[in-house]
Design an enzyme around this catalytic site. Structure first.
Site, mmCIF file in Angstrom:
data_model
loop_
_atom_site.group_PDB
_atom_site.id
_atom_site.type_symbol
_atom_site.label_atom_id
_atom_site.label_comp_id
_atom_site.label_asym_id
_atom_site.label_seq_id
_atom_site.Cartn_x
_atom_site.Cartn_y
_atom_site.Cartn_z
ATOM 1 N N GLN A 19 56.320 12.188 67.513
ATOM 2 C CA GLN A 19 56.643 10.781 67.788
ATOM 3 C C GLN A 19 57.168 10.057 66.549
ATOM 4 O OE1 GLN A 19 52.274 9.924 68.702
ATOM 5 N NE2 GLN A 19 52.845 8.011 67.721
ATOM 6 N N CYS A 25 52.638 7.039 71.559
ATOM 7 C CA CYS A 25 51.827 8.174 72.017
ATOM 8 C C CYS A 25 51.583 8.094 73.521
ATOM 9 C CB CYS A 25 50.505 8.197 71.265
ATOM 10 S SG CYS A 25 49.579 6.658 71.377
#
Lengths: 214, 75
Positions: A19, A25
């Site tokens: 990420q 997330c």
């Protein structure tokens, strides 16, 4: 129930993503769950667009944060089709939502379910085997320094702050553990995965459990 | 831009080493988690939290229900 179960053994989990500096997330967790659920339904396993969820889930805040629950709510309400990652690649920043015509290839969900399994991890095991990988929100403060092994201490319930994907469990050793896919790249943890002790709701892993219905 | 000067960043890294020692002090056997230097070791806990820990549980916890059915009985 088996002593060991891992959706990766059936080639039904996509590779670990990174990420980068984007706090999404929640989107990686949900997209991972949908990728696996779609493949379990008999379709090819393919990487779906996390960026589409980041840009378009208006109930969340893109790279500034969000919730697995609200991402599923958005997908369910709008019947949005997730396109392939190659068609809408990850840019690690929140952008403008791209619209795709309904005729475009994509994966949509038919619903979702959410559970608190904090006192019922055995039931969570059954659910994992029955429906596929589960999106969860955990306390991951101590994960900053994690290298490997089974997390048993320094991780509390009630302080959930990071979304990940539970893909399996292993009860063959002295310490049973959940197998958890993270989105911090493959150089973190155990090839991008973390092992969390089962049975005591360590890291609050059973507090907020969601999965898509395909 | 906006990042800490290297000397301050080094102090953050040294604090990480202290944190690793503390976290590893509870390890009782080889299966226990171990902690050490990785790609996040030059970030303070606050920086790490602000960047990476950005998910939150639903505001209405009532939505979530405890076990109501035996999932193993599903087809």
């Amino acid at each position: 129930l088996p002593l060991q179960f891992d959706w990766r053994d059936k080639n039904l989990v996509t590779g670990v993503k990174n990420q980068l500096d984007c706090g999404a997330c929640w989107a990686f967790s949900i997209v991972g769950a949908i990728e696996s659920a779609n493949a379990i339904s008999g379709n090819p396993l393919e990487d779906l667009s996390v960026q589409q969820v980041i840009d378009c889930s208006y109930l969340d805040r893109g790279c500034n944060g969000g919730s697995t629950d609200s991402a599923l709510k958005w997908l369910n309400q709008t019947h949005t089709k997730l396109v392939r990652s190659s068609e809408y690649p990850f840019k690690a920043r929140t952008g403008t939502c791209h619209y795709f015509p309904p005729t475009e290839h994509g994966v949509s969900i038919n619903g979702y379910e959410a559970y608190d399994f904090s006192n019922y991890e055995e039931e969570m095991m059954k659910l994992l085997i029955s429906v596929g990988p589960l999106a969860v929100i955990v306390d991951a403060v101590s994960w900053q320094d994690y290298l490997g092994g089974i997390i048993q201490h320094h991780c509390s319930s009630g302080h959930s702050n990071h979304a990940v994907l539970v893909v399996g469990f292993d009860k063959t050793g002295d310490t049973p553990y959940w197998i958890v896919k993270n989105s911090w790249g493959t150089s973190w943890g155990v090839d991008g995965y973390v092992h969390v002790k089962m049975g005591e709701n360590v890291c609050g892993i059973a507090d907020f459990v969601t999965f898509p219905v395909m | 831009a906006g990042s800490l000067p290297s000397q301050e960043r080094y102090q953050v890294f040294l604090k990480s080493l202290e944190r690793h020692r503390f976290l590893n002090s509870d390890a009782r056997d080889t299966s226990d988690a171990h902690y050490g230097i990785n790609q996040f070791s030059d970030l303070s806990v606050e920086e790490f939290t602000n960047i990476y820990l950005r998910s939150h549980p639903p505001r209405n916890k009532d939505y979530y229900v405890p076990k109501k059915k035996a999932f193993g009985e599903k087809s």
